[in-house]
Design a protein around this motif. Sequence first.
Motif, mmCIF file in Angstrom:
data_model
loop_
_atom_site.group_PDB
_atom_site.id
_atom_site.type_symbol
_atom_site.label_atom_id
_atom_site.label_comp_id
_atom_site.label_asym_id
_atom_site.label_seq_id
_atom_site.Cartn_x
_atom_site.Cartn_y
_atom_site.Cartn_z
ATOM 1 N N GLU A 73 -118.871 -5.777 22.364
ATOM 2 C CA GLU A 73 -118.360 -7.340 21.943
ATOM 3 C C GLU A 73 -119.301 -7.931 23.102
ATOM 4 O OE1 GLU A 73 -114.213 -7.488 22.083
ATOM 5 O OE2 GLU A 73 -114.238 -7.001 23.961
ATOM 6 N N ILE A 74 -119.642 -9.146 22.901
ATOM 7 C CA ILE A 74 -119.979 -10.092 24.025
ATOM 8 C C ILE A 74 -119.362 -11.571 23.552
ATOM 9 C CG2 ILE A 74 -122.055 -10.691 22.536
ATOM 10 C CD1 ILE A 74 -123.539 -11.160 25.017
ATOM 11 N N ARG A 75 -119.041 -12.113 24.658
ATOM 12 C CA ARG A 75 -118.475 -13.513 24.840
ATOM 13 C C ARG A 75 -119.871 -14.299 25.114
ATOM 14 N NH1 ARG A 75 -113.713 -16.226 24.289
ATOM 15 N NH2 ARG A 75 -113.834 -18.299 25.035
ATOM 16 N N LEU A 76 -120.287 -15.073 24.010
ATOM 17 C CA LEU A 76 -121.640 -16.041 24.355
ATOM 18 C C LEU A 76 -121.240 -17.049 25.236
ATOM 19 C CD1 LEU A 76 -122.480 -16.118 20.326
ATOM 20 C CD2 LEU A 76 -123.033 -14.739 22.208
ATOM 21 N N THR A 77 -122.419 -17.512 26.057
ATOM 22 C CA THR A 77 -122.333 -18.516 27.001
ATOM 23 C C THR A 77 -123.488 -19.576 26.664
ATOM 24 O OG1 THR A 77 -124.192 -17.251 28.397
ATOM 25 C CG2 THR A 77 -122.041 -16.556 28.611
ATOM 26 N N GLU A 78 -123.556 -20.511 27.560
ATOM 27 C CA GLU A 78 -124.660 -21.427 27.320
ATOM 28 C C GLU A 78 -126.130 -20.887 27.074
ATOM 29 O OE1 GLU A 78 -124.738 -24.749 27.218
ATOM 30 O OE2 GLU A 78 -122.406 -24.681 26.761
ATOM 31 N N ARG A 79 -126.219 -19.702 27.688
ATOM 32 C CA ARG A 79 -127.664 -19.013 27.309
ATOM 33 C C ARG A 79 -127.672 -18.764 26.194
ATOM 34 N NH1 ARG A 79 -130.647 -15.047 27.276
ATOM 35 N NH2 ARG A 79 -129.268 -13.417 27.312
ATOM 36 N N HIS A 80 -126.769 -18.522 25.409
ATOM 37 C CA HIS A 80 -126.992 -18.111 24.222
ATOM 38 C C HIS A 80 -126.846 -18.758 23.073
ATOM 39 C CE1 HIS A 80 -124.984 -14.638 26.322
ATOM 40 N NE2 HIS A 80 -126.154 -13.936 26.099
ATOM 41 N N ARG A 81 -127.272 -20.278 23.034
ATOM 42 C CA ARG A 81 -127.447 -21.131 21.973
ATOM 43 C C ARG A 81 -128.040 -20.512 20.813
ATOM 44 N NH1 ARG A 81 -126.681 -26.450 24.070
ATOM 45 N NH2 ARG A 81 -126.559 -26.472 26.235
ATOM 46 N N LEU A 109 -119.353 -12.459 19.431
ATOM 47 C CA LEU A 109 -119.782 -11.331 18.526
ATOM 48 C C LEU A 109 -119.202 -9.979 18.672
ATOM 49 C CD1 LEU A 109 -123.704 -12.121 18.777
ATOM 50 C CD2 LEU A 109 -121.903 -13.199 17.213
ATOM 51 N N ARG A 110 -119.247 -9.265 17.672
ATOM 52 C CA ARG A 110 -118.332 -7.934 17.687
ATOM 53 C C ARG A 110 -119.332 -6.865 17.019
ATOM 54 N NH1 ARG A 110 -113.042 -9.758 17.384
ATOM 55 N NH2 ARG A 110 -113.022 -9.447 15.359
ATOM 56 N N LEU A 111 -119.567 -5.729 17.494
ATOM 57 C CA LEU A 111 -120.407 -4.692 16.633
ATOM 58 C C LEU A 111 -119.270 -3.775 16.328
ATOM 59 C CD1 LEU A 111 -123.526 -4.348 18.854
ATOM 60 C CD2 LEU A 111 -123.537 -5.326 16.776
ATOM 61 N N VAL A 112 -118.996 -3.525 14.765
ATOM 62 C CA VAL A 112 -118.195 -2.652 14.523
ATOM 63 C C VAL A 112 -118.742 -1.761 13.408
ATOM 64 C CG1 VAL A 112 -115.843 -2.532 12.899
ATOM 65 C CG2 VAL A 112 -116.317 -4.513 14.744
ATOM 66 N N GLN A 113 -118.123 -0.393 13.552
ATOM 67 C CA GLN A 113 -118.677 0.674 12.682
ATOM 68 C C GLN A 113 -117.417 1.224 12.097
ATOM 69 O OE1 GLN A 113 -120.730 4.226 14.193
ATOM 70 N NE2 GLN A 113 -122.397 3.455 12.703
ATOM 71 N N TRP A 129 -124.172 -6.543 25.981
ATOM 72 C CA TRP A 129 -122.932 -5.642 25.126
ATOM 73 C C TRP A 129 -121.865 -4.972 26.241
ATOM 74 C CZ3 TRP A 129 -122.454 -7.534 20.450
ATOM 75 C CH2 TRP A 129 -123.302 -8.220 19.872
ATOM 76 N N ARG A 130 -120.662 -5.331 25.967
ATOM 77 C CA ARG A 130 -119.823 -4.337 26.711
ATOM 78 C C ARG A 130 -118.974 -3.543 25.642
ATOM 79 N NH1 ARG A 130 -114.625 -6.967 26.930
ATOM 80 N NH2 ARG A 130 -114.755 -9.287 26.446
ATOM 81 N N HIS A 131 -118.511 -2.385 25.979
ATOM 82 C CA HIS A 131 -117.791 -1.441 25.292
ATOM 83 C C HIS A 131 -116.469 -2.279 24.796
ATOM 84 C CE1 HIS A 131 -116.140 2.066 23.530
ATOM 85 N NE2 HIS A 131 -115.032 2.064 24.204
ATOM 86 N N ALA A 132 -116.076 -2.013 23.703
ATOM 87 C CA ALA A 132 -114.864 -2.583 23.024
ATOM 88 C C ALA A 132 -113.980 -1.608 22.632
ATOM 89 C CB ALA A 132 -115.058 -3.636 21.931
ATOM 90 N N PRO A 133 -112.682 -1.246 22.638
ATOM 91 C CA PRO A 133 -111.890 -0.224 22.051
ATOM 92 C C PRO A 133 -111.909 -0.316 20.455
ATOM 93 C CG PRO A 133 -110.659 -1.986 22.977
ATOM 94 C CD PRO A 133 -111.737 -2.304 23.224
#
Length: 91
Positions: A3-11, A36-40, A86-90
Amino acid sequence: MAEIRLTERHRPTGFTRHYYGHPGGPRVEVPPPVSLRLVQYAGDEPRVYLFYCDATGEEMTDTLHDSLEDAMDQAKAEFRVRRDEWRHAPR
């Protein structure tokens, strides 16, 4: 997965637009996500969902991709998200 928390850089780049609504009904553009989250899902490999989430973490919309790389490429095209952000999400 990640997952990632979007910042000002991610417009949003405008590469893709997402809408709420049904065929024949009114269409309303989905606001920019906060994260955003990546899920499988088990049994769905190698496909990966890219979830677009609001400030509470609720999914607003999603896209389905044939691979993790394709989903990450979509996030890069839409929000300039680099792979190393991206950072690992449980699960």
